[in-house]
Motif scaffolding. Structure first.
Motif, PDB file in Angstrom:
ATOM      1  N   LEU A   9      12.411 -25.464  -6.186  1.00  0.00           N
ATOM      2  CA  LEU A   9      11.415 -24.543  -6.756  1.00  0.00           C
ATOM      3  C   LEU A   9      11.634 -24.217  -8.224  1.00  0.00           C
ATOM      4  O   LEU A   9      10.717 -23.794  -8.916  1.00  0.00           O
ATOM      5  CB  LEU A   9      11.605 -23.205  -6.033  1.00  0.00           C
ATOM      6  N   SER A  10      12.857 -24.354  -8.683  1.00  0.00           N
ATOM      7  CA  SER A  10      13.229 -23.812  -9.993  1.00  0.00           C
ATOM      8  C   SER A  10      12.649 -24.617 -11.156  1.00  0.00           C
ATOM      9  O   SER A  10      12.682 -25.851 -11.185  1.00  0.00           O
ATOM     10  CB  SER A  10      14.765 -23.760 -10.080  1.00  0.00           C
ATOM     11  N   VAL A  11      12.093 -23.859 -12.116  1.00  0.00           N
ATOM     12  CA  VAL A  11      11.515 -24.455 -13.333  1.00  0.00           C
ATOM     13  C   VAL A  11      12.504 -25.405 -13.995  1.00  0.00           C
ATOM     14  O   VAL A  11      12.162 -26.537 -14.361  1.00  0.00           O
ATOM     15  CB  VAL A  11      11.172 -23.306 -14.321  1.00  0.00           C
ATOM     16  N   HIS A  12      13.743 -24.927 -14.173  1.00  0.00           N
ATOM     17  CA  HIS A  12      14.692 -25.702 -14.970  1.00  0.00           C
ATOM     18  C   HIS A  12      15.307 -26.846 -14.180  1.00  0.00           C
ATOM     19  O   HIS A  12      15.635 -27.890 -14.747  1.00  0.00           O
ATOM     20  CB  HIS A  12      15.744 -24.756 -15.570  1.00  0.00           C
ATOM     21  N   THR A  13      15.437 -26.673 -12.869  1.00  0.00           N
ATOM     22  CA  THR A  13      15.889 -27.795 -12.044  1.00  0.00           C
ATOM     23  C   THR A  13      14.835 -28.904 -12.084  1.00  0.00           C
ATOM     24  O   THR A  13      15.158 -30.089 -12.222  1.00  0.00           O
ATOM     25  CB  THR A  13      16.104 -27.333 -10.575  1.00  0.00           C
ATOM     26  N   ILE A  33      21.305 -21.755  -4.490  1.00  0.00           N
ATOM     27  CA  ILE A  33      20.347 -20.686  -4.784  1.00  0.00           C
ATOM     28  C   ILE A  33      21.122 -19.497  -5.345  1.00  0.00           C
ATOM     29  O   ILE A  33      21.682 -18.697  -4.603  1.00  0.00           O
ATOM     30  CB  ILE A  33      19.560 -20.291  -3.508  1.00  0.00           C
ATOM     31  N   PRO A  34      21.183 -19.377  -6.692  1.00  0.00           N
ATOM     32  CA  PRO A  34      22.065 -18.356  -7.275  1.00  0.00           C
ATOM     33  C   PRO A  34      21.684 -16.928  -6.919  1.00  0.00           C
ATOM     34  O   PRO A  34      22.542 -16.057  -6.924  1.00  0.00           O
ATOM     35  CB  PRO A  34      21.954 -18.584  -8.787  1.00  0.00           C
ATOM     36  N   VAL A  35      20.401 -16.672  -6.611  1.00  0.00           N
ATOM     37  CA  VAL A  35      20.016 -15.277  -6.318  1.00  0.00           C
ATOM     38  C   VAL A  35      20.384 -14.854  -4.895  1.00  0.00           C
ATOM     39  O   VAL A  35      20.222 -13.708  -4.524  1.00  0.00           O
ATOM     40  CB  VAL A  35      18.504 -15.009  -6.563  1.00  0.00           C
ATOM     41  N   ILE A  36      20.887 -15.806  -4.071  1.00  0.00           N
ATOM     42  CA  ILE A  36      21.328 -15.433  -2.727  1.00  0.00           C
ATOM     43  C   ILE A  36      22.852 -15.304  -2.737  1.00  0.00           C
ATOM     44  O   ILE A  36      23.559 -16.286  -2.961  1.00  0.00           O
ATOM     45  CB  ILE A  36      20.884 -16.473  -1.669  1.00  0.00           C
ATOM     46  N   GLY A  51      26.301 -19.307 -14.421  1.00  0.00           N
ATOM     47  CA  GLY A  51      25.886 -18.958 -13.061  1.00  0.00           C
ATOM     48  C   GLY A  51      24.463 -19.398 -12.765  1.00  0.00           C
ATOM     49  O   GLY A  51      23.949 -19.196 -11.664  1.00  0.00           O
ATOM     50  N   LEU A  52      23.799 -20.011 -13.744  1.00  0.00           N
ATOM     51  CA  LEU A  52      22.400 -20.412 -13.567  1.00  0.00           C
ATOM     52  C   LEU A  52      22.313 -21.873 -13.131  1.00  0.00           C
ATOM     53  O   LEU A  52      23.266 -22.644 -13.287  1.00  0.00           O
ATOM     54  CB  LEU A  52      21.635 -20.220 -14.879  1.00  0.00           C
ATOM     55  N   ILE A  53      21.160 -22.230 -12.580  1.00  0.00           N
ATOM     56  CA  ILE A  53      20.876 -23.619 -12.247  1.00  0.00           C
ATOM     57  C   ILE A  53      19.904 -24.161 -13.287  1.00  0.00           C
ATOM     58  O   ILE A  53      19.159 -23.375 -13.886  1.00  0.00           O
ATOM     59  CB  ILE A  53      20.266 -23.740 -10.824  1.00  0.00           C
ATOM     60  N   PRO A  54      19.906 -25.476 -13.539  1.00  0.00           N
ATOM     61  CA  PRO A  54      20.652 -26.524 -12.852  1.00  0.00           C
ATOM     62  C   PRO A  54      22.000 -26.825 -13.506  1.00  0.00           C
ATOM     63  O   PRO A  54      22.272 -26.446 -14.644  1.00  0.00           O
ATOM     64  CB  PRO A  54      19.732 -27.734 -13.032  1.00  0.00           C
ATOM     65  N   VAL A  55      22.791 -27.574 -12.711  1.00  0.00           N
ATOM     66  CA  VAL A  55      24.015 -28.204 -13.219  1.00  0.00           C
ATOM     67  C   VAL A  55      23.936 -29.669 -12.803  1.00  0.00           C
ATOM     68  O   VAL A  55      23.469 -29.967 -11.693  1.00  0.00           O
ATOM     69  CB  VAL A  55      25.270 -27.561 -12.601  1.00  0.00           C
ATOM     70  N   ALA A  64      25.842 -28.114 -17.669  1.00  0.00           N
ATOM     71  CA  ALA A  64      24.867 -27.096 -17.286  1.00  0.00           C
ATOM     72  C   ALA A  64      23.794 -27.040 -18.379  1.00  0.00           C
ATOM     73  O   ALA A  64      23.978 -27.585 -19.458  1.00  0.00           O
ATOM     74  CB  ALA A  64      25.545 -25.745 -17.152  1.00  0.00           C
ATOM     75  N   ASP A  65      22.691 -26.400 -18.058  1.00  0.00           N
ATOM     76  CA  ASP A  65      21.537 -26.179 -18.949  1.00  0.00           C
ATOM     77  C   ASP A  65      20.586 -27.378 -18.913  1.00  0.00           C
ATOM     78  O   ASP A  65      20.971 -28.520 -19.220  1.00  0.00           O
ATOM     79  CB  ASP A  65      21.941 -25.898 -20.400  1.00  0.00           C
ATOM     80  N   SER A  66      19.347 -27.084 -18.561  1.00  0.00           N
ATOM     81  CA  SER A  66      18.374 -28.163 -18.347  1.00  0.00           C
ATOM     82  C   SER A  66      18.124 -28.995 -19.601  1.00  0.00           C
ATOM     83  O   SER A  66      17.994 -30.220 -19.525  1.00  0.00           O
ATOM     84  CB  SER A  66      17.055 -27.595 -17.815  1.00  0.00           C
ATOM     85  N   THR A  67      18.046 -28.335 -20.759  1.00  0.00           N
ATOM     86  CA  THR A  67      17.776 -29.105 -21.981  1.00  0.00           C
ATOM     87  C   THR A  67      18.956 -30.014 -22.306  1.00  0.00           C
ATOM     88  O   THR A  67      18.771 -31.206 -22.622  1.00  0.00           O
ATOM     89  CB  THR A  67      17.469 -28.163 -23.160  1.00  0.00           C
ATOM     90  N   LEU A 104       7.574 -18.816 -22.566  1.00  0.00           N
ATOM     91  CA  LEU A 104       6.745 -18.903 -21.350  1.00  0.00           C
ATOM     92  C   LEU A 104       7.542 -18.499 -20.107  1.00  0.00           C
ATOM     93  O   LEU A 104       7.078 -17.700 -19.289  1.00  0.00           O
ATOM     94  CB  LEU A 104       6.217 -20.344 -21.232  1.00  0.00           C
ATOM     95  N   PHE A 105       8.746 -19.036 -19.957  1.00  0.00           N
ATOM     96  CA  PHE A 105       9.558 -18.694 -18.781  1.00  0.00           C
ATOM     97  C   PHE A 105      10.042 -17.247 -18.888  1.00  0.00           C
ATOM     98  O   PHE A 105       9.841 -16.443 -17.974  1.00  0.00           O
ATOM     99  CB  PHE A 105      10.762 -19.636 -18.673  1.00  0.00           C
ATOM    100  N   ARG A 106      10.667 -16.937 -19.999  1.00  0.00           N
ATOM    101  CA  ARG A 106      11.319 -15.630 -20.144  1.00  0.00           C
ATOM    102  C   ARG A 106      10.323 -14.486 -20.000  1.00  0.00           C
ATOM    103  O   ARG A 106      10.593 -13.494 -19.337  1.00  0.00           O
ATOM    104  CB  ARG A 106      12.006 -15.597 -21.525  1.00  0.00           C
ATOM    105  N   ASN A 107       9.127 -14.623 -20.612  1.00  0.00           N
ATOM    106  CA  ASN A 107       8.207 -13.480 -20.673  1.00  0.00           C
ATOM    107  C   ASN A 107       7.124 -13.490 -19.597  1.00  0.00           C
ATOM    108  O   ASN A 107       6.485 -12.469 -19.364  1.00  0.00           O
ATOM    109  CB  ASN A 107       7.534 -13.413 -22.050  1.00  0.00           C
TER     110      ASN A 107
HETATM  111  N1  LIG Z   1      18.625 -22.179 -20.210  1.00  0.00           N
HETATM  112  C1  LIG Z   1      18.859 -22.472 -18.826  1.00  0.00           C
HETATM  113  C2  LIG Z   1      18.070 -21.486 -17.976  1.00  0.00           C
HETATM  114  C3  LIG Z   1      18.360 -21.693 -16.508  1.00  0.00           C
HETATM  115  C4  LIG Z   1      17.708 -20.644 -15.623  1.00  0.00           C
HETATM  116  O1  LIG Z   1      17.237 -19.587 -16.083  1.00  0.00           O
HETATM  117  N2  LIG Z   1      17.723 -20.945 -14.323  1.00  0.00           N
HETATM  118  C5  LIG Z   1      17.154 -20.029 -13.351  1.00  0.00           C
HETATM  119  C6  LIG Z   1      16.286 -20.777 -12.347  1.00  0.00           C
HETATM  120  S1  LIG Z   1      14.910 -21.597 -13.098  1.00  0.00           S
HETATM  121  C7  LIG Z   1      18.267 -19.396 -12.544  1.00  0.00           C
HETATM  122  O2  LIG Z   1      19.323 -19.970 -12.367  1.00  0.00           O
HETATM  123  N3  LIG Z   1      18.009 -18.214 -12.012  1.00  0.00           N
HETATM  124  C8  LIG Z   1      18.914 -17.615 -11.103  1.00  0.00           C
HETATM  125  C9  LIG Z   1      19.335 -16.262 -11.476  1.00  0.00           C
HETATM  126  O3  LIG Z   1      18.754 -15.722 -12.434  1.00  0.00           O
HETATM  127  O4  LIG Z   1      20.236 -15.756 -10.810  1.00  0.00           O
HETATM  128  C10 LIG Z   1      18.434 -23.918 -18.527  1.00  0.00           C
HETATM  129  O5  LIG Z   1      17.554 -24.423 -19.207  1.00  0.00           O
HETATM  130  O6  LIG Z   1      19.027 -24.544 -17.625  1.00  0.00           O
END
Ligand SMILES: N[C@@H](CCC(=O)N[C@@H](CS)C(=O)NCC(=O)O)C(=O)O
Length: 225
Positions: A9-13, A33-36, A51-55, A64-67, A104-107
């Motif tokens: 589901l994740s935008v960055h994954t 799923i980092p939020v679980i 702690g964010l996805i993806p890796v 780490a970091d999608s870009t 777009l994502f952040r706001n």
């Molecule tokens: N700059 C990071 C942003 C990654 C990001 O924000 N991932 C979100 C999912 S799309 C996430 O891990 N959210 C889980 C959380 O906030 O705990 C990237 O591009 O990979």
């Protein structure tokens, strides 16, 4: 084989998955799923310093970091390119990628996702409708208006899909999964552009792979029909 730790589901994954599909790479998605609480693997903080996805893991190499992952894949597997060769196109593609993640994502997508999915479906907390209304009524028009002015062709930059399209449209996929839609009367160029990219082979393949997860979460796939 390439391993991507993330959620379908994740935008960055999705950015990294669409890039892997475009480049015809074999990849495996390891669902994290980092939020679980308790879901990430024990070595998660080592894998993902934020702690964010993806890796991504490619052999012994982790990133780490999608870009960063997409640019690493571009350098490692140049065909099919996700960055235009000319300097102006290259710069603009990176600009749209930054705009997709930072604005777009952040706001828009992140606050809506928390209110519409994370709070009610995962944390069993109430949606704060005031936040949703502010995003939709005040924040979104400026951002969608800008993107509508930029979506003049099939692709945001040049004549092929680039990281610009992958990053921007990946956000709109989640936006539409939540049941929101881009009004074609208000944003005609953006709505037309999104339909075209979502129907592309790379996105269609990625979105087909997400189907079981999206249905399990009770999200809306009707924009794909
Ligand atoms: N700059 C990071 C942003 C990654 C990001 O924000 N991932 C979100 C999912 S799309 C996430 O891990 N959210 C889980 C959380 O906030 O705990 C990237 O591009 O990979």
């Amino acid at each position: 084989m390439l391993t991507i730790h993330g959620v379908p589901l994740s935008v960055h994954t999705r950015k990294t998955i669409v890039t892997a599909i475009l480049k015809k790479l074999d990849y495996r998605l390891e669902v994290v799923i980092p939020v679980i609480p308790g879901n990430p693997p024990p070595n998660w903080s080592e894998l993902s310093p934020t702690g964010l996805i993806p890796v991504m893991q490619n052999g012994d190499f982790r990133l780490a970091d999608s870009t960063a992952i997409c640019l690493y894949l571009e350098r490692t597997y140049p065909s099919t390119a996700i960055l235009p060769a000319d300097p102006d196109g290259y710069g603009r593609a990176l600009w749209f990628d930054a705009y997709a993640g930072g604005t777009l994502f952040r706001n828009v997508v992140h606050p809506l996702f928390h209110q519409m999915v994370v709070h009610p479906k995962i944390r069993k907390e109430a949606t704060d409708q005031a936040i949703v209304d502010t995003v939709l009524g005040t924040v979104q028009p400026r951002i969608f208006g800008y993107l509508d002015s930029q979506a003049t062709g099939q692709f945001l930059v040049g004549d092929a899909m680039s990281i610009a399209d992958i990053a921007v449209v990946s956000n709109f996929v989640v936006y539409q999964y939540m049941g929101f839609y881009v009004d074609p009367d208000r944003y005609p160029a953006l709505a037309r552009y999104l339909r075209g990219i979502v129907a592309s082979k790379a996105f269609a393949t990625a979105l087909a792979g997400e189907k079981p997860f999206v249905e399990q979460m009770g999200l809306d796939r009707s924009f794909l029909h």
